[in-house]
Each structure stands twice: as C-alpha cells, then as structure tokens.
Design a protein around this motif. Sequence first.
Motif, PDB file in Angstrom:
ATOM      1  N   ASP A   1       0.810  -1.209   0.000  1.00  0.00           N
ATOM      2  CA  ASP A   1       0.000   0.000   0.000  1.00  0.00           C
ATOM      3  C   ASP A   1       0.844   1.259   0.000  1.00  0.00           C
ATOM      4  N   LEU A   2       2.112   1.079   0.313  1.00  0.00           N
ATOM      5  CA  LEU A   2       2.964   2.253   0.485  1.00  0.00           C
ATOM      6  C   LEU A   2       3.561   2.667  -0.861  1.00  0.00           C
ATOM      7  N   THR A   3       3.388   3.933  -1.204  1.00  0.00           N
ATOM      8  CA  THR A   3       4.055   4.449  -2.395  1.00  0.00           C
ATOM      9  C   THR A   3       5.355   5.077  -1.934  1.00  0.00           C
ATOM     10  N   ALA A   4       6.444   4.354  -2.134  1.00  0.00           N
ATOM     11  CA  ALA A   4       7.728   4.822  -1.620  1.00  0.00           C
ATOM     12  C   ALA A   4       8.264   5.955  -2.482  1.00  0.00           C
ATOM     13  N   VAL A   5       8.075   5.837  -3.784  1.00  0.00           N
ATOM     14  CA  VAL A   5       8.539   6.874  -4.708  1.00  0.00           C
ATOM     15  C   VAL A   5       7.363   7.218  -5.598  1.00  0.00           C
ATOM     16  N   ASN A   6       7.046   8.504  -5.617  1.00  0.00           N
ATOM     17  CA  ASN A   6       5.795   8.918  -6.238  1.00  0.00           C
ATOM     18  C   ASN A   6       6.067   9.874  -7.405  1.00  0.00           C
ATOM     19  N   ASP A   7       6.065   9.324  -8.615  1.00  0.00           N
ATOM     20  CA  ASP A   7       6.126  10.142  -9.827  1.00  0.00           C
ATOM     21  C   ASP A   7       7.289  11.132  -9.795  1.00  0.00           C
TER      22      ASP A   7
ATOM     23  N   THR B   1      16.376   6.349  -0.630  1.00  0.00           N
ATOM     24  CA  THR B   1      17.147   5.127  -0.837  1.00  0.00           C
ATOM     25  C   THR B   1      16.498   4.264  -1.926  1.00  0.00           C
ATOM     26  N   THR B   2      15.176   4.225  -1.923  1.00  0.00           N
ATOM     27  CA  THR B   2      14.480   3.472  -2.971  1.00  0.00           C
ATOM     28  C   THR B   2      14.803   4.066  -4.340  1.00  0.00           C
ATOM     29  N   THR B   3      14.841   5.380  -4.413  1.00  0.00           N
ATOM     30  CA  THR B   3      15.193   6.043  -5.673  1.00  0.00           C
ATOM     31  C   THR B   3      16.581   5.593  -6.131  1.00  0.00           C
ATOM     32  N   LEU B   4      17.503   5.571  -5.164  1.00  0.00           N
ATOM     33  CA  LEU B   4      18.876   5.187  -5.495  1.00  0.00           C
ATOM     34  C   LEU B   4      18.930   3.725  -5.964  1.00  0.00           C
ATOM     35  N   LYS B   5      18.180   2.854  -5.248  1.00  0.00           N
ATOM     36  CA  LYS B   5      18.192   1.433  -5.615  1.00  0.00           C
ATOM     37  C   LYS B   5      17.541   1.217  -6.970  1.00  0.00           C
ATOM     38  N   THR B   6      16.631   2.105  -7.325  1.00  0.00           N
ATOM     39  CA  THR B   6      16.019   2.017  -8.649  1.00  0.00           C
ATOM     40  C   THR B   6      17.055   2.337  -9.719  1.00  0.00           C
TER      41      THR B   6
ATOM     42  N   ALA C   1      20.337   1.899  -9.248  1.00  0.00           N
ATOM     43  CA  ALA C   1      21.330   0.823  -9.207  1.00  0.00           C
ATOM     44  C   ALA C   1      20.798  -0.467  -9.819  1.00  0.00           C
ATOM     45  N   GLY C   2      19.469  -0.624  -9.794  1.00  0.00           N
ATOM     46  CA  GLY C   2      18.882  -1.828 -10.373  1.00  0.00           C
ATOM     47  C   GLY C   2      18.421  -2.838  -9.348  1.00  0.00           C
ATOM     48  N   PHE C   3      18.523  -2.517  -8.046  1.00  0.00           N
ATOM     49  CA  PHE C   3      18.037  -3.455  -7.027  1.00  0.00           C
ATOM     50  C   PHE C   3      16.526  -3.398  -6.900  1.00  0.00           C
ATOM     51  N   GLU C   4      15.939  -2.304  -7.392  1.00  0.00           N
ATOM     52  CA  GLU C   4      14.483  -2.213  -7.441  1.00  0.00           C
ATOM     53  C   GLU C   4      14.089  -1.844  -8.868  1.00  0.00           C
ATOM     54  N   GLU C   5      12.992  -2.445  -9.325  1.00  0.00           N
ATOM     55  CA  GLU C   5      12.467  -2.048 -10.633  1.00  0.00           C
ATOM     56  C   GLU C   5      11.299  -1.105 -10.419  1.00  0.00           C
ATOM     57  N   PRO C   6      11.231   0.007 -11.165  1.00  0.00           N
ATOM     58  CA  PRO C   6      10.113   0.931 -10.973  1.00  0.00           C
ATOM     59  C   PRO C   6       8.801   0.291 -11.437  1.00  0.00           C
TER      60      PRO C   6
END
Lengths: 303, 363, 390
Positions: free
Chosen positions: B18-24, B46-51, B53-58
């Motif tokens: 439910d949590l939007t960690a990075v919003n638009d 940090t989520t932005t950074l991991k996006t 780096a590739g550890f998170e996919e948007p």
Amino acid sequence: MKSLHRSGGPRQKSRIPWDLVIPLIPLLLWLFLLLIFPHLRLLMLSLMKRGQKSLAEGGIFLGNYLKPFQDPDHLFIRVFIRTILFSLINTLLTLAVAYPIAFYVAKVVKGMRKFVLLVLIALPYYISELVRVYAWMNILRETGFLNYLLVDVLHVMSQPVEFLYNTASLFVVFVYSSVLLMLMPIYSSLEGLPDEQLQAAQDLGAGPLATFTHIVFPSSLPGVTAGFILVFMMNVGDYLIPNLIGGKNNLWVTEMIYNRFIVSTNWNLGAAYSLVTLVLTTFVVWLGLRLTGQTLRGVFSEQ
Amino acid sequence: MAQEIDVELVHVTKRFGDLTAVNDISFQVPRGSFFSILGPSGCGKTTTLKTIAGFEEPDEGDVYIGGERMNNVPPNHRPVNMVFQQLALFPLMTVFDNVAFGLKMARVPKSERKERVERVLEQVGLKGLGDRKPGQLSGGQQQRVAIARCLVLNPTVLLLDEPLGALDLKLREQMKIQLKQLQHQVGTTFIYITHDQSEALVMSDRVAVMNAGRLLQVGAPDELYTNPQDPFVAAFVGENNDIQGTVTGLHGDHVTLDVGPFQIAAPVHPQMTVGSRFHNFIRPEKMVLLPPDTGRTEPTNQVPGLIQDVIFDGAVARAIVELTGGQQVMVLVTRTSDAPLPVRGEAVRVAWEPRDAHCFPLE
Amino acid sequence: MSRKSGKFLILVLMVLSAILSACGPKTTPTPTQEAAPAGEPTQEAAAERPFEGQTLRLLTWEGYVPDEVKQAFEEETGATIEITYISNNGELVSKLQATGGEGWDLASPSVDNVAAAQETYEIYQPIDISRLSNLGNVVPSMVEAVKKMSTVGDTYYSIPFTWGTSGLIVNTANVDEPITSYAQLCDPKYEGRVTYRFRYPTFVGAAYGQGYDLFSYVDDADKWREIMEKTLQYLIDCKPNVRAYWTTRQENIDMMLSGEAWLAQGWDGTGWLLSRENPDIKFIAPEEGALGWIDTFTIPAGSENLDLAYAFIDFNYRPEIAGKVIAGGGFMSAVQGATDYIDPDQAALMNESFPPEAIDNINWYPSLTPELDEINSEMEEKLRAAVGAD
C-alpha cells in the motif's frame, strides 16, 4: 574468553575468580557428571581385565586396546573404516541437501514465513528418532508406501521392489535424520551475512554463481564446518539407523560396542572399543580441519 | 546549454504494497556533477537510489543511464556502482581483493588488475594498505575502500547511500571535504543520498529535496536556501523561523497577516485571499534585534519579545526570543561592533523586512 | 559477536533438545493411576489391600505382564507396577551390573544366564521359596531344573516363570514343501525370502541343521569354536537368502505378515501370534529339535520391596493368571493347568507345534562360560560384517 583472561591480569593469577566460578558451578557439575566422569570410568574399565574389580587389585591391563589390532581378520578396523567412510559420504550428501534449504530460509524468505519454516523444519525432530526411523521403514519396505505409490498409483513399476535394508536406504534415512543438524549452523552463519554484501557483489558485476563462490560460501564456511563436524560425529555414533535400516552388511562401530556391553557383557573390551572410536574419530575431524586450513576455535567463534 | 545528462528519471513510481515509496519522480543528473538527494529518513531517497542501481524495478516510469533505458537490466550489467550505507565491504577479503573484485568479475587480466587497483588505492590515499583486512582499518579508511572498490571500475555514475552516516562527527566533516575533492579529481558523476542538509549543501552541485515519496525541488544549494519553492524545503534546508498567520488584507505589493497576538506585513503569494492561512518563513540572519523603545520604523515588521537564551558561537550568536503570545524565534546576531550581546530576560523588538520572508499556503 | 553467538547457542539448544527428546529413555514406565478413575471404590477397598501406594519395579520382557494381569494385581494389592522392558538377556544383566543390582525389585532373566552373571557380578539375591504359597502349582521337574541351573555355591537364584522355544516359522501359502529342518532356511530357492537374527540362536539352529550337536560341547571351547567358525561360513554363504536380520520381535512379525519373508527362524510365541493373524503361517519345531529357553523370576540384590516381589511371583503362579500371561504373550507357562484358561484355538496351535515327541526333542540352552560368550559375539559380528549381496 579472551577478556576473561585479561581481566584477571598476571598479578591475580593465583586467586580463583569466584564471581565467575560460582555461576558456572551447575555447568561445571554437568560437564563433570555427564562428560568427564563417565569417560574416566570408561578409561578405568578399559584398562582392566574382564572380571577385574579395580585397578589397584590387578594393575593396568592393555590387552583390550591391543585386541582390535591383533585380530587376524581386522574386524574392528574394517568396521571402523567402513563407518567413517560411510559417515563422510553421508555428511556430504546432507550438506548438499541442507545448504539450499538453509540459504532459502536465511536469505530468501522474510518475516513470519521464515519463522514458520524454521518451526516446520525442526518439528519432526521433536518426535523420537525411533518413531521416525520406523516411519521410514514403512515408507521404504517392499509392501510400503513408496512401492504402493510407484506400482499401484502411478504405475511406474509393475513389481514392488525392496527399497529397505540396503546401503542406499541407509543414506536416505541418515540424511533425513541429520539434515537439521547441518542446516542450523549454516542458517545461522548465513543469517549473519548482510544482504548488502550480496547486493554489493552483484553491483560490482558478479552473477549469481560468482556471488555464491566468492561471497556466500566463504562466509558460511564456519557454519558448514560446524555442521559437518556435528553430523559426522552423530553418524559415526548412530546405532539405530544402521541397525534397523542398513540391512545385512552395514555393521557399524557402535553396534560392535553395544555387543561388547550388552550381548557378551564384556564392558572392559567395550570401553576400549569406545575410547578407540572416540580418539580415532576426533583424529579424523582434526585432520579434516587441518586439510581445509581451519581451527576448531575459528569455526565456533565465527558463529 | 547542451549539457550531457548521465542519469535521468522520468515519472518513476515505486510501490511496496500500500505504500508508495517513490511517487512520480523526474529529474536529470548532468555529467560530472555532484548530485545529492536530500530528505528525512523514509522519504524514498534510498528506494530512488536502488532504482537507479537496479536493485528495485520501478512500477511506472523509466530510468536512463548514459542515455540508455535501464529498466529490467540487472545491477551487475548497469554502468553504475554503489557505495552502501553500511559499506558492505567483504570482511574475509583483503583491501586489495575487495577493490579487485569488480575487475576480477569483469575478467580483467591479472597484471592490469594489479595496476589499476594500486592506482585507485593511491588516489583514495590507501597506498600500502592493500594487504590489510577491512576490519583492521579505521572507519574513514573503510569508507575509502568502499569508494575505491567502485571507482576502479570507472563507472558512469557512482551512487552513495549515506556513506558518512556511520562515521563520527569529526571524521564526517573531514570526509565531506575529501569526497568533494575526490569527485572533482576523478570527474565521475556522484549521486549522493543523505538526510543531513549540511552534507548536501557543502558537497553538491545540485540537490534534490524529497519528502514522503515526492520530489519537491531540485536546484543548486544556494538556490534552495535563498529561494525555496515549498514550505518543506524552506523548513528543512537551513535554519528558518515559521510565523504562521491568516491573511487579513491584500495591499498590492504586500499583505497583512494576522498572527494572533500581533499583525505583520508579508510578501504576496498568488494563492492568497483574505482569510487564507499561510506559512511565513524568515531566516534568522534576516532578522535584527532592536531595543524596545527606539523610534525606528525600519525594518517594517517589529514585534516585541523577551530574550530566552543566547547561544554564543564565536563570530555569531543565536538569540532565542519569545515573541508576544509565546512563539519562539531564532535571530542571528552578527558581532560587527563592540555592542554587548543581549542577555537573558532582556526586552527587545524583533524586526525584519517583509520582502525577506517566503510565504506558502498552509495545508 | 555476542548477540550472534547467543543466537547460535539458542539454535544449538533447540537442536539438542530435539535430539535429546528423540533419544529419550527406551524404558516405558507405565503411567501410574491410569486405571483408577476418581471416586471408584478404590477407597473402600484400601483397608484390605496390603501394598496400597507401593511400587513394584519390574525388569522384564514385552508381553510378560499383559495389561489384564497388571490391572488385576494392582486392583488386588493396591500397588503400582512400573515396567522396564529389555530386548535381550545381556541388556538385563548390563542394567543390573551398572547399578550393582539396584533399581528393580524383580527381574526375568533366562535361566541359562543367571549363574554366570551372579558369579561375575553378584547382582541377585537368593530365592526364599517358603514365601511362595502357590509354588505347588509349578511343574516340579522344571522347578528342580531351574534351581540346579541357577545355583552358585550352595544357593539358587531363580525359579521358573515361562518357557518357550526358537524354531521355524513358515508361510505355507508361499512355501509348498514341508519344512522340517533348519537347513532349509539356506535353500537357494528361498533367496531374499528368509529372516532370522544374526545372533547366537541362529548359529545354534544352523549348527544343528548341519548336524553338529553344539550344546554337547559347552565344556570344550576349542570344539565349540571350530563348529561356530564352520557355522559362520555357512551363514555367510546363506546371506543371499536373508532379506534382513530381524532385531525386534515386531520386525519379525512385520516381515512375515506383509509376505516379504516366507521363512523365519523365530520364537514359537511369535509363530502362534502370526498363525492367528494369518492361518497360512505356522510354527514348526524342527526335527533337529527346537531350542528351548526357560525364563525365570530372579530377585535383584538391591530389591527394595521383597514382600511385594514375592507377592507378584505368587500371583503369577495362580493358574488363571498364568493362563492370561500365555494367552496375551504366546509363551508357555511353568504353571500346571494354565492352559485350561486359554482360548482352545491357541491351545490347539501349541499342541500342533509341539506333539509330545517334539517336547522331548527340545535342545535346552545351557549356561555358557564367558569364553564361549566371547566366541559367540565374535562370530555374530563377523557374520554381520561379512559383505555379501545387499
């Protein structure tokens, strides 16, 4: 432990640190009564002739120790080598089974599911080993569940086959009964490996295999070694499984000891057999550590 | 202004349940710049950074590095490297092996590997420490190993996730300067995550301020400080006083704000109507202290108050003043003359010009 | 590190507790009170019950104290029975040897074991037959034989309880020739279909099957060794026939009932129990003679409740109680008239297996010297260790 020695300092060497000793008394008692005392008793028994009442009475007798080596058939030595060899093979098999599970639970699953998995893995071990072994006998026997499945349900085979009472069934049940002992130390050392290190390796260009060989496995090595020692010692010392599952030819060193104590009631020879087994097995573990360049202290302090 | 862009995020959104960690989020990082993402913990930086780096996919949006779209490219195939918050050095390897790890993975020949590792170790000031294990180094040295480990691979972009967080204050101050110098020296683009606004302001060419998953403002440190575009930025970047009030009169070049116990003049904001409530931010250095009874009418806003405390800091001092009605403000007192510092309990008037303030509507 | 090591310790303890719980005692102390629901007339009877609240600790074989007998004794005397089961005589001797005869009030070793164990370890105390009012019910010749065999110095230590034999068990549905000899166990046509123990009784059977009268050489260790060595080779050659060596009675039963094994060397009681489950399965006393054992009542040196121990022996000498023991466990009783109290079908099975000439033909296990014991153990192990076909 280091800090304990340091806090004392050289000047206080002769004083007994009662504040440390008193809380340890139950542990020391436990160690003495359950480990040291029985082994001293075994040692005494092993140095006496059958029927000899005390060491003072008849003096030291070494014949019990010479017996395994004087036997022209080398029965004890042959059985011992077989026990060690099969235990080693089984320990490797157990490692192969336990490692992926430990990795999955430690690094892939998160939160509540991890806890549930750990409980599920440990749960069968709260049932008596004997009961678990009987369960396996009923799975593997010619009229057992596995044959029912393969012949009557899946129609993979036309005739039932005896899966029980052979060396393969011995390994299956051995692996099953030792997997937890291998899994826990590996799980524990993998738990201590931060996810960030895996990410860092990946970030620096390592694929899954390279990450495993360069990062994951080396950092789990103390756990692997601890598990290896535990499982190996357990397997060498097992009585039930080789006896009930192993069939006609798998005589284990434990059964030879049992026979001395229980069947021929020659406790003196039995004591010598068990001490020889203890020393030789410890030697095998020591050799293994040496060959892989590890120390026991390293293995258990890393945990 | 055809500046080359190393990293670009276009409408990136990332959700966890439910949590939007990075919003638009959208921003561009120019080549060779020191770019910081500043925000409180949990803001999504940090989520932005991991996006990147590739550890998170948007979940939505695109990530471009060096002009190429990077969605679904795994981390080990992206031309970026990351310095982790806890450094994540490999404790069982020597410093040399840590730094050589990436080269080994890239199958760089051994002789070249050695040469490059030694060069970068020298660059970060760790020459001769290659045989040590990370555990035998100081915090600052470990820091530099973590950076060297990435730089040796000549990444397009170096990502740093609060790498100074674990260091003590003094070391942190030193490392700030060193990092900035290092970045100049190697010329690699740095994207730096921090919750410490002073780190961001000291080191960065540009700073992106984030809060609650949103990107609020991107600009040079000076621009963020002097011209915040958002009440969060105004409050988060640098020290600021927020005197909130209701608009009671619109007068063309200024408005009247009713604060409660007193009224003040404030600059105009396009959304102002009579009765709307507004933040009114004034920096401590834009305020002055006047004696209670002077007849001066400049600056325009003058509010009586009592000195609560004076925090002395060499060239400057900060006075905490309780205004009529109880709100406290901080006023910077610059010691240009031999005039004595105010003392606790002294009655003063706090004065400022309305044009130095920034108004934003209250949510 | 310390937090981590603490965690590891917890894991280790978890694992250990699991293992320890799994290795729990093999003894099966019967829960006390289980048959005494609250408010039953137990209270009123208390005055007449001489051993109210006392405990009788038995060291005996599975099946020797059927639930029915246990309950009847507990009801009558007010005592509680706690049983530790043994699976062979060595185990019984070892347990008593370990404690110097303490820990149990009454034991049931086989008679051929008693004298040697008493001589070496002094774990028993003499029997006082004057305390047994029902001794007259016991077959007198058996009482005399047991007294004689258990005598050390000028005292005897055992009186008889049950007896039985080891012989052949055959599933006639699979075996269509008459089975009369131990030698048939090693007939190649029964490959993989035979089960027996790798213990002494198998050697004895095999020795008689080959024509050696092994028991006549108890005083000639060299001859004994020679026969045992020949028998060892014979049994190693016989390995392909063996499906698995059974170690517990239940394994023997499982293999026969499931049809996995067709032929076995086993106890008569096991055979009759199997017959009742599957009438195709028969117990046969071989022509070379079944191997007979007598189990006894023997009182450990450290018995803490002699009165209760004697009361239990006397209780078992009542024919109706002895009947219950043989009905439940499938043994034969030393008590005359016990068969009057068993199911006629069972009695018929016993008579079918043991016509009078078969009883005369029984080879009774003799007492063995430690030296012969040692030879036997050695041969047992060599048999087990010899690698034949799996």
